[in-house]
Design a protein around this motif. Sequence first.
Motif, PDB file in Angstrom:
ATOM      1  N   GLU A 126      -6.859  -5.493  18.647  1.00  0.00           N
ATOM      2  CA  GLU A 126      -7.278  -6.251  19.664  1.00  0.00           C
ATOM      3  C   GLU A 126      -8.294  -7.419  19.460  1.00  0.00           C
ATOM      4  OE1 GLU A 126      -7.964  -6.862  23.851  1.00  0.00           O
ATOM      5  OE2 GLU A 126      -6.501  -5.976  22.571  1.00  0.00           O
ATOM      6  N   GLY A 127      -8.993  -7.384  18.493  1.00  0.00           N
ATOM      7  CA  GLY A 127      -9.807  -8.487  18.090  1.00  0.00           C
ATOM      8  C   GLY A 127      -9.078  -9.907  17.678  1.00  0.00           C
ATOM      9  N   SER A 128      -8.124  -9.476  16.728  1.00  0.00           N
ATOM     10  CA  SER A 128      -6.896 -10.242  16.394  1.00  0.00           C
ATOM     11  C   SER A 128      -6.371 -11.253  17.422  1.00  0.00           C
ATOM     12  CB  SER A 128      -6.106  -9.728  15.400  1.00  0.00           C
ATOM     13  OG  SER A 128      -5.000  -9.083  15.997  1.00  0.00           O
ATOM     14  N   ARG A 129      -6.143 -10.340  18.536  1.00  0.00           N
ATOM     15  CA  ARG A 129      -5.600 -11.043  19.823  1.00  0.00           C
ATOM     16  C   ARG A 129      -6.793 -11.869  20.471  1.00  0.00           C
ATOM     17  NH1 ARG A 129      -5.595 -10.852  24.906  1.00  0.00           N
ATOM     18  NH2 ARG A 129      -7.291  -9.163  25.003  1.00  0.00           N
ATOM     19  N   ILE A 130      -7.924 -11.368  20.398  1.00  0.00           N
ATOM     20  CA  ILE A 130      -9.087 -12.126  21.185  1.00  0.00           C
ATOM     21  C   ILE A 130      -9.108 -13.481  20.368  1.00  0.00           C
ATOM     22  CG2 ILE A 130     -11.315 -12.141  21.666  1.00  0.00           C
ATOM     23  CD1 ILE A 130     -11.170  -9.058  21.805  1.00  0.00           C
ATOM     24  N   ILE A 131      -9.273 -13.444  19.162  1.00  0.00           N
ATOM     25  CA  ILE A 131      -9.545 -14.730  18.437  1.00  0.00           C
ATOM     26  C   ILE A 131      -8.453 -15.472  18.263  1.00  0.00           C
ATOM     27  CG2 ILE A 131     -11.794 -13.929  17.484  1.00  0.00           C
ATOM     28  CD1 ILE A 131     -10.565 -13.492  14.812  1.00  0.00           C
ATOM     29  N   GLY A 132      -7.110 -15.120  18.369  1.00  0.00           N
ATOM     30  CA  GLY A 132      -5.936 -15.677  18.112  1.00  0.00           C
ATOM     31  C   GLY A 132      -5.508 -15.820  16.731  1.00  0.00           C
ATOM     32  N   MET A 133      -5.719 -14.944  15.833  1.00  0.00           N
ATOM     33  CA  MET A 133      -5.621 -14.927  14.505  1.00  0.00           C
ATOM     34  C   MET A 133      -4.773 -13.728  14.115  1.00  0.00           C
ATOM     35  SD  MET A 133      -7.184 -17.509  13.465  1.00  0.00           S
ATOM     36  CE  MET A 133      -7.176 -17.499  11.598  1.00  0.00           C
ATOM     37  N   PRO A 134      -4.087 -13.745  12.619  1.00  0.00           N
ATOM     38  CA  PRO A 134      -3.491 -12.447  12.302  1.00  0.00           C
ATOM     39  C   PRO A 134      -4.333 -11.387  11.921  1.00  0.00           C
ATOM     40  CG  PRO A 134      -2.678 -14.535  11.284  1.00  0.00           C
ATOM     41  CD  PRO A 134      -3.906 -14.870  11.981  1.00  0.00           C
ATOM     42  N   PHE A 135      -4.019 -10.265  11.826  1.00  0.00           N
ATOM     43  CA  PHE A 135      -4.722  -9.101  11.669  1.00  0.00           C
ATOM     44  C   PHE A 135      -5.421  -9.207  10.344  1.00  0.00           C
ATOM     45  CE2 PHE A 135      -5.512  -4.986   9.767  1.00  0.00           C
ATOM     46  CZ  PHE A 135      -6.308  -4.263  10.816  1.00  0.00           C
ATOM     47  N   SER A 136      -4.660  -9.735   9.212  1.00  0.00           N
ATOM     48  CA  SER A 136      -5.459  -9.942   7.929  1.00  0.00           C
ATOM     49  C   SER A 136      -6.273 -11.007   7.829  1.00  0.00           C
ATOM     50  CB  SER A 136      -4.388 -10.274   6.902  1.00  0.00           C
ATOM     51  OG  SER A 136      -3.733 -11.331   7.243  1.00  0.00           O
ATOM     52  N   ALA A 137      -6.364 -11.822   8.919  1.00  0.00           N
ATOM     53  CA  ALA A 137      -7.470 -13.007   8.790  1.00  0.00           C
ATOM     54  C   ALA A 137      -8.322 -12.679   9.882  1.00  0.00           C
ATOM     55  CB  ALA A 137      -6.727 -14.500   9.113  1.00  0.00           C
ATOM     56  N   THR A 138      -8.828 -11.474  10.555  1.00  0.00           N
ATOM     57  CA  THR A 138      -9.699 -10.956  11.639  1.00  0.00           C
ATOM     58  C   THR A 138     -10.801 -10.403  10.599  1.00  0.00           C
ATOM     59  OG1 THR A 138      -7.831 -10.696  13.275  1.00  0.00           O
ATOM     60  CG2 THR A 138      -9.882  -9.754  13.446  1.00  0.00           C
ATOM     61  N   GLY A 139     -11.890 -10.708  11.149  1.00  0.00           N
ATOM     62  CA  GLY A 139     -13.117 -10.172  10.586  1.00  0.00           C
ATOM     63  C   GLY A 139     -13.987  -9.811  11.696  1.00  0.00           C
ATOM     64  N   SER A 145     -28.072  -7.700  14.625  1.00  0.00           N
ATOM     65  CA  SER A 145     -27.529  -6.679  15.462  1.00  0.00           C
ATOM     66  C   SER A 145     -26.712  -6.955  16.653  1.00  0.00           C
ATOM     67  CB  SER A 145     -28.947  -5.793  16.329  1.00  0.00           C
ATOM     68  OG  SER A 145     -29.935  -5.351  15.433  1.00  0.00           O
ATOM     69  N   SER A 146     -26.270  -8.054  16.532  1.00  0.00           N
ATOM     70  CA  SER A 146     -25.238  -8.641  17.327  1.00  0.00           C
ATOM     71  C   SER A 146     -23.760  -8.685  16.640  1.00  0.00           C
ATOM     72  CB  SER A 146     -25.586 -10.060  17.960  1.00  0.00           C
ATOM     73  OG  SER A 146     -26.486 -10.018  18.779  1.00  0.00           O
ATOM     74  N   CYS A 147     -22.768  -8.299  17.405  1.00  0.00           N
ATOM     75  CA  CYS A 147     -21.539  -8.218  16.564  1.00  0.00           C
ATOM     76  C   CYS A 147     -20.614  -8.947  17.437  1.00  0.00           C
ATOM     77  CB  CYS A 147     -20.901  -6.669  16.633  1.00  0.00           C
ATOM     78  SG  CYS A 147     -22.194  -5.452  15.558  1.00  0.00           S
ATOM     79  N   PHE A 148     -19.467  -9.659  16.573  1.00  0.00           N
ATOM     80  CA  PHE A 148     -18.638 -10.351  17.332  1.00  0.00           C
ATOM     81  C   PHE A 148     -17.257 -10.472  16.254  1.00  0.00           C
ATOM     82  CE2 PHE A 148     -21.628 -12.721  15.353  1.00  0.00           C
ATOM     83  CZ  PHE A 148     -20.931 -13.742  14.303  1.00  0.00           C
ATOM     84  N   TRP A 149     -16.157 -10.726  16.973  1.00  0.00           N
ATOM     85  CA  TRP A 149     -14.963 -11.055  16.049  1.00  0.00           C
ATOM     86  C   TRP A 149     -14.847 -12.496  15.628  1.00  0.00           C
ATOM     87  CZ3 TRP A 149     -12.712  -6.621  14.884  1.00  0.00           C
ATOM     88  CH2 TRP A 149     -13.017  -5.491  15.561  1.00  0.00           C
ATOM     89  N   LYS A 150     -14.319 -12.779  14.362  1.00  0.00           N
ATOM     90  CA  LYS A 150     -14.207 -14.080  13.714  1.00  0.00           C
ATOM     91  C   LYS A 150     -13.314 -14.217  12.678  1.00  0.00           C
ATOM     92  CE  LYS A 150     -17.521 -17.651  12.154  1.00  0.00           C
ATOM     93  NZ  LYS A 150     -18.907 -17.895  11.678  1.00  0.00           N
ATOM     94  N   ARG A 151     -12.876 -15.164  12.333  1.00  0.00           N
ATOM     95  CA  ARG A 151     -12.097 -15.533  11.224  1.00  0.00           C
ATOM     96  C   ARG A 151     -12.480 -14.903   9.981  1.00  0.00           C
ATOM     97  NH1 ARG A 151      -9.520 -21.145   9.044  1.00  0.00           N
ATOM     98  NH2 ARG A 151      -8.293 -20.074   7.277  1.00  0.00           N
ATOM     99  N   TYR A 152     -11.833 -14.074   9.218  1.00  0.00           N
ATOM    100  CA  TYR A 152     -12.417 -13.439   8.115  1.00  0.00           C
ATOM    101  C   TYR A 152     -12.233 -14.507   6.982  1.00  0.00           C
ATOM    102  CZ  TYR A 152     -12.531  -9.952   4.285  1.00  0.00           C
ATOM    103  OH  TYR A 152     -12.782  -9.559   3.076  1.00  0.00           O
ATOM    104  N   GLN A 153     -13.476 -14.690   6.288  1.00  0.00           N
ATOM    105  CA  GLN A 153     -13.513 -15.241   5.133  1.00  0.00           C
ATOM    106  C   GLN A 153     -14.230 -14.951   3.883  1.00  0.00           C
ATOM    107  OE1 GLN A 153     -15.591 -18.803   7.174  1.00  0.00           O
ATOM    108  NE2 GLN A 153     -13.709 -19.898   7.081  1.00  0.00           N
ATOM    109  N   GLY A 154     -14.195 -13.427   3.911  1.00  0.00           N
ATOM    110  CA  GLY A 154     -14.642 -12.804   2.591  1.00  0.00           C
ATOM    111  C   GLY A 154     -15.690 -11.990   3.333  1.00  0.00           C
TER     112      GLY A 154
END
Length: 348
Positions: A126-139, A145-154
């Motif tokens: 669902e996070g990958s859908r929200i940010i429009g990135m592939p699953f493997s590129a979802t971080g 204490s705040s959390c969010f979905w973002k492009r995974y860069q390591g």
Amino acid sequence: MGKNTFPFMYMIPKFHKQPVGARYIAVASSCTTSKLSSALSDLLSFVLMTLREEDSTRIARTGVRRYFVVDTYEEVTNFLSRWRRTTDSSKRTGLYTGDFSTMYTTLPHQDLFDRVENATHKAFEEGSRIIGMPFSATGLYWKRSSCFWKRYQGDTFKDNVISLSWNTLNSLIHFLVTNTYLKVGEHLYRQTVGVPMGTNAASALANLYCYSYEYEYILRVEIEKGRIYARNFHMTFRLIDDVLSVDNPLMAEALSKPYEEGGIYPSALMLNKTSVTESSVEFIGIHIEALENRFRLSVYDKRKSFPFHVRRYPLMSSLIPRSIPYGVFIGLLHRGYRICSGVNDFLS
């Protein structure tokens, strides 16, 4: 590790049980896994929120609810106070409540890992859908204490910022659960079954574990018997180890057998029925009474079932700050306001 850094246990008596029960809590002001457990609590709570939002979108499309988890009693009171029961009395099957007597202490580790992996995988999808990135590129990111979905860069591990992939998140969960040690007197024990009550991430892990079984059960019901059948579970709520089901003629069957035989929950979890009647129950501090087409809600204080008198308010003449007694009173007024559906129940 320094001296006295291992968690220790204490017991809270459950006076509303007959005979009196016991709840064991693991606690430590500081230990090697404290920061990890705290961060995982925030991250997994955000995962649960993502799963809730995904389920809300599906409900609007199908009318089938698969997410039973609630965080506060207000969610239940807001829902029930507005709900209108069917006019067909044959379909008003009443109220059911139950609680898991062994929620935390009997979770099998491998099953817990498998189930949490399934649940977090759905959240990352669902996070990958929200940010429009592939699953493997979802971080998954944690920042103060705040959390969010973002492009995974390591992977990143800093005091104020953490970034994780799905694999790393589950590796940390595995490390936390398998490296739980408790000090009891002069003895040191490693917990090999369950998770300790008291660690920050315990409730989120338990919620994800149960959610995975609940999701799978409703999905199976929807596929095998249809959406109309699955919609009977729309009025089901669970706050960690307490369950409420409203006007669901299928709930008794679903709970009569373990998951291994076609039920909802696995045999490792023992759900005890706590409702005495189908017209009046207590659930997470709420007294719920089923009327014709509405529900009457009022405050239920568990301490009233203690076999002795409980002094509920601090004395004004004591040496505590004067703001505390007023705070207790105002807090209970707000609790009554948020729960009670009738003015007489609020005034009482």
